[in-house]
Design a protein around this motif. Structure first.
Motif, PDB file in Angstrom:
ATOM      1  N   PRO A 267       0.814  -1.232   0.000  1.00 29.80           N
ATOM      2  CA  PRO A 267       0.000   0.000   0.000  1.00 29.80           C
ATOM      3  C   PRO A 267       0.839   1.270   0.000  1.00 29.80           C
ATOM      4  N   ILE A 268       1.975   1.265   0.719  1.00 26.98           N
ATOM      5  CA  ILE A 268       2.827   2.455   0.713  1.00 26.98           C
ATOM      6  C   ILE A 268       3.402   2.676  -0.684  1.00 26.98           C
ATOM      7  N   GLY A 269       3.809   1.592  -1.347  1.00 23.25           N
ATOM      8  CA  GLY A 269       4.330   1.721  -2.702  1.00 23.25           C
ATOM      9  C   GLY A 269       3.294   2.249  -3.677  1.00 23.25           C
ATOM     10  N   ILE A 270       2.039   1.838  -3.520  1.00 23.10           N
ATOM     11  CA  ILE A 270       0.971   2.355  -4.386  1.00 23.10           C
ATOM     12  C   ILE A 270       0.824   3.860  -4.208  1.00 23.10           C
ATOM     13  N   LEU A 271       0.813   4.317  -2.950  1.00 31.46           N
ATOM     14  CA  LEU A 271       0.690   5.758  -2.701  1.00 31.46           C
ATOM     15  C   LEU A 271       1.881   6.526  -3.258  1.00 31.46           C
ATOM     16  N   LEU A 272       3.086   5.969  -3.113  1.00 36.02           N
ATOM     17  CA  LEU A 272       4.264   6.643  -3.647  1.00 36.02           C
ATOM     18  C   LEU A 272       4.216   6.706  -5.176  1.00 36.02           C
ATOM     19  N   ALA A 273       3.757   5.642  -5.819  1.00 30.86           N
ATOM     20  CA  ALA A 273       3.656   5.650  -7.276  1.00 30.86           C
ATOM     21  C   ALA A 273       2.644   6.686  -7.752  1.00 30.86           C
ATOM     22  N   LEU A 274       1.503   6.753  -7.080  1.00 28.48           N
ATOM     23  CA  LEU A 274       0.510   7.766  -7.439  1.00 28.48           C
ATOM     24  C   LEU A 274       1.043   9.170  -7.176  1.00 28.48           C
ATOM     25  N   GLY A 275       1.782   9.323  -6.080  1.00 21.34           N
ATOM     26  CA  GLY A 275       2.359  10.634  -5.779  1.00 21.34           C
ATOM     27  C   GLY A 275       3.399  11.050  -6.794  1.00 21.34           C
ATOM     28  N   ARG A 276       4.187  10.092  -7.274  1.00 26.82           N
ATOM     29  CA  ARG A 276       5.204  10.433  -8.268  1.00 26.82           C
ATOM     30  C   ARG A 276       4.580  10.862  -9.588  1.00 26.82           C
ATOM     31  N   ARG A 277       3.412  10.354  -9.910  1.00 25.74           N
ATOM     32  CA  ARG A 277       2.711  10.742 -11.137  1.00 25.74           C
ATOM     33  C   ARG A 277       1.733  11.878 -10.909  1.00 25.74           C
ATOM     34  N   SER A 278       1.719  12.417  -9.704  1.00 29.21           N
ATOM     35  CA  SER A 278       0.772  13.485  -9.375  1.00 29.21           C
ATOM     36  C   SER A 278       1.142  14.777 -10.104  1.00 29.21           C
ATOM     37  N   GLY A 279       0.132  15.581 -10.348  1.00 36.44           N
ATOM     38  CA  GLY A 279       0.370  16.887 -10.946  1.00 36.44           C
ATOM     39  C   GLY A 279       0.715  17.952  -9.931  1.00 36.44           C
ATOM     40  N   LEU A 280       0.647  17.634  -8.635  1.00 37.97           N
ATOM     41  CA  LEU A 280       1.004  18.583  -7.586  1.00 37.97           C
ATOM     42  C   LEU A 280       2.513  18.551  -7.393  1.00 37.97           C
ATOM     43  N   PHE A 281       3.153  19.692  -7.592  1.00 42.20           N
ATOM     44  CA  PHE A 281       4.620  19.741  -7.614  1.00 42.20           C
ATOM     45  C   PHE A 281       5.223  19.288  -6.290  1.00 42.20           C
ATOM     46  N   PHE A 282       4.677  19.731  -5.185  1.00 42.95           N
ATOM     47  CA  PHE A 282       5.282  19.400  -3.885  1.00 42.95           C
ATOM     48  C   PHE A 282       5.206  17.903  -3.619  1.00 42.95           C
ATOM     49  N   ILE A 283       4.019  17.314  -3.817  1.00 47.48           N
ATOM     50  CA  ILE A 283       3.859  15.873  -3.576  1.00 47.48           C
ATOM     51  C   ILE A 283       4.744  15.076  -4.521  1.00 47.48           C
ATOM     52  N   GLN A 284       4.789  15.462  -5.782  1.00 44.58           N
ATOM     53  CA  GLN A 284       5.619  14.751  -6.757  1.00 44.58           C
ATOM     54  C   GLN A 284       7.091  14.827  -6.377  1.00 44.58           C
ATOM     55  N   THR A 285       7.558  15.987  -5.945  1.00 41.69           N
ATOM     56  CA  THR A 285       8.964  16.146  -5.582  1.00 41.69           C
ATOM     57  C   THR A 285       9.327  15.311  -4.364  1.00 41.69           C
ATOM     58  N   VAL A 286       8.473  15.323  -3.357  1.00 43.39           N
ATOM     59  CA  VAL A 286       8.745  14.537  -2.147  1.00 43.39           C
ATOM     60  C   VAL A 286       8.823  13.047  -2.489  1.00 43.39           C
ATOM     61  N   CYS A 287       7.889  12.575  -3.302  1.00 46.84           N
ATOM     62  CA  CYS A 287       7.887  11.150  -3.654  1.00 46.84           C
ATOM     63  C   CYS A 287       9.110  10.780  -4.482  1.00 46.84           C
ATOM     64  N   ILE A 288       9.499  11.632  -5.423  1.00 45.28           N
ATOM     65  CA  ILE A 288      10.677  11.341  -6.252  1.00 45.28           C
ATOM     66  C   ILE A 288      11.939  11.296  -5.398  1.00 45.28           C
ATOM     67  N   VAL A 289      12.096  12.273  -4.515  1.00 50.46           N
ATOM     68  CA  VAL A 289      13.285  12.305  -3.658  1.00 50.46           C
ATOM     69  C   VAL A 289      13.331  11.074  -2.758  1.00 50.46           C
ATOM     70  N   PHE A 290      12.193  10.716  -2.172  1.00 52.81           N
ATOM     71  CA  PHE A 290      12.159   9.544  -1.291  1.00 52.81           C
ATOM     72  C   PHE A 290      12.507   8.273  -2.055  1.00 52.81           C
TER      73      PHE A 290
END
Length: 457
Positions: A267-290
């Motif tokens: 489940p954590i990986g699913i949320l991170l994958a969705l966050g990495r493809r998100s259009g919200l810059f902050f969420i996408q950046t945090v997920c990519i860095v993590f």
């Protein structure tokens, strides 16, 4: 049906009666058919099969003699094994079997991890299978909803069984989402009956529910659990002798770390994958860095971090258990790899799926839950299970930070003067355990792929 024109020979050009169905050729079905299809399909395959069979016939007698015929099953040391026979010395496994399975768990309390293991199999059966042998589909469909609830609360039951103590702590953790739910529902009913006095622009009931759950988790649960623990020996005898994490070892420790990492990383990986493809810059950046930081660091380094410095990120009086620190670090490491696996499944879907969801008027979460994620998970099943298998095998790395899993116990056994010099038997035993667990996961993956292959039916 028509007859051809009379030209002296009255003949039909269409058969009046259908031919009976003929059986397939004997060489294409049964054992002979399987052998021709899988082992003797052409000259190259036939040559390889014959060579492998000759190699097996050459090696099998020696292996059987070493492993079974000349093996020693009862001895107190390696020297005694060598005196009794020249084959394998399985006596070391017989003598230390309990230690390899449970570590240093108290012998009189080993019924608790045994029960937890059986309950784990039952929880997996409810969560992973639509039907089981020996139970009719109707009965299984009737009891499965309650079984899924049991699967959800099983981790808390397993924690209480293995570590012991009062049961009110695990019950308090289970009650956390319940407290948040009733708080949100209560605020929503008050707003509808006596209001509206809450702004529509903010999800106030959800915020209140989240705050109530956090207050319960951080303070209220401890107070209630402490009060119930104080009176429970008299009124509710729901208490087990406490067992420290340092007593856990062997296959029990590997199973705890592996199962916890597998269950939490998906489940954590699913949320991170969705966050990495998100259009919200902050969420996408945090997920990519993590994701990139976790994937760029070896697991053994993260285990050293978990063993030495992770506790500094928590309050000084938290006294974070070392095993819990390892589970946290293994989970976030596996979650980063799982996020990339899920992202690959999401990238494989054609744009038409997203456009169809928009055309149906579904919002983001509805489209993700009902259309996008089921298809992405289906195409990602082989890679997901491959990640699970790798994670389960990587649990042996905890030996480098002092946790005595099966590899750590093997090292300690080989250092014993009575068994100094023994190698093959110990590692074969450990390899057999991991093979059984990983093979079971791979077989379930194949079962799930066949079940979900709706495009080929």
């Amino acid at each position: 049906m028509t007859d051809m024109p009379n030209t002296g020979n009255s003949a039909l050009y269409v058969r009046r009666e259908m031919l009976a169905q003929q059986p397939p050729p004997p060489s294409t079905v049964g054992v002979v058919g399987w052998l021709r299809e899988n082992l003797f399909r052409g000259p190259v395959n036939s040559t390889i099969t014959v060579l492998i069979l000759l190699m097996i016939l050459w090696l099998a007698p020696g292996i059987a003699s070493w492993a079974f015929i000349d093996a020693t099953w009862n001895a107190k040391s390696l020297s005694e094994c060598r005196q009794l026979g020249e084959g394998a010395c399985w006596a070391v496994i017989v003598e230390r079997f309990g230690q390899f399975i449970y570590g240093f768990y108290p012998a009189e309390e080993r019924w608790r991890p045994n029960l937890a293991f059986l309950l784990m199999l039952l929880a997996f059966a409810f969560a992973l299978f639509d039907e089981v042998p020996g139970v009719s589909k109707e009965v299984w469909a009737r009891i499965r909803p309650g079984g899924l609830v049991f699967s959800a609360v099983f981790p808390f039951i397993a924690y209480w069984l293995i570590w012991g103590g009062s049961i009110w702590g695990p019950i308090g953790l289970v009650a956390t989402p319940v407290v948040g739910y009733f708080a949100a529902v209560g605020v929503d009913k008050l707003n509808s009956q006596y209001g509206p006095f809450l702004p529509d622009t903010l999800p106030v009931p959800s915020i209140v529910g989240l705050v109530a759950a956090l207050v319960w988790l951080l303070g209220g649960m401890q107070l209630v659990a402490g009060a119930l623990t104080a009176i429970s020996p008299e009124f509710f005898p729901l208490w087990l002798p406490a067992v420290e994490s340092k007593s856990l070892g062997g296959f029990l420790l590997a199973t705890i770390i592996g199962v916890a990492g597998i269950v939490l990383s998906l489940p954590i990986g699913i949320l991170l994958a969705l966050g990495r493809r998100s259009g919200l810059f902050f969420i996408q950046t945090v997920c990519i860095v993590f994701i990139e930081c976790m994937r760029g660091v070896p697991l053994i380094t993260l285990l050293f971090v978990a063993s030495t410095t992770l506790s500094f990120l928590f309050p000084p009086d938290s006294n974070l258990d070392e095993l819990l620190r390892v589970v946290i670090m293994v989970t976030i490491f596996a979650s980063a790899y799982m996020a990339e696996v899920i992202r690959g499944g999401l990238a494989s879907l054609p744009p038409g799926q997203y456009e169809a969801a928009d055309a149906m008027g579904l919002n983001y979460w509805q489209a993700t839950r009902l259309i996008i994620m089921p298809q992405a998970l289906k195409v990602s099943i082989p890679n997901i299970v491959n990640t699970f298998i790798g994670l389960f095998k990587d649990t042996t790395l905890v030996a480098v930070i002092g946790l005595l899993d099966v590899i750590g116990l093997i090292t300690a056994t080989r250092a014993d003067s009575a068994w100094n010099g023994i190698n093959w038997e110990l590692y074969i035993f450990a390899a057999l355990f991991f093979f059984i667990a990983c093979f079971a996961m791979s077989r379930y993956s194949m079962y799930l792929e066949r079940k979900l292959a709706t495009d080929r039916r």
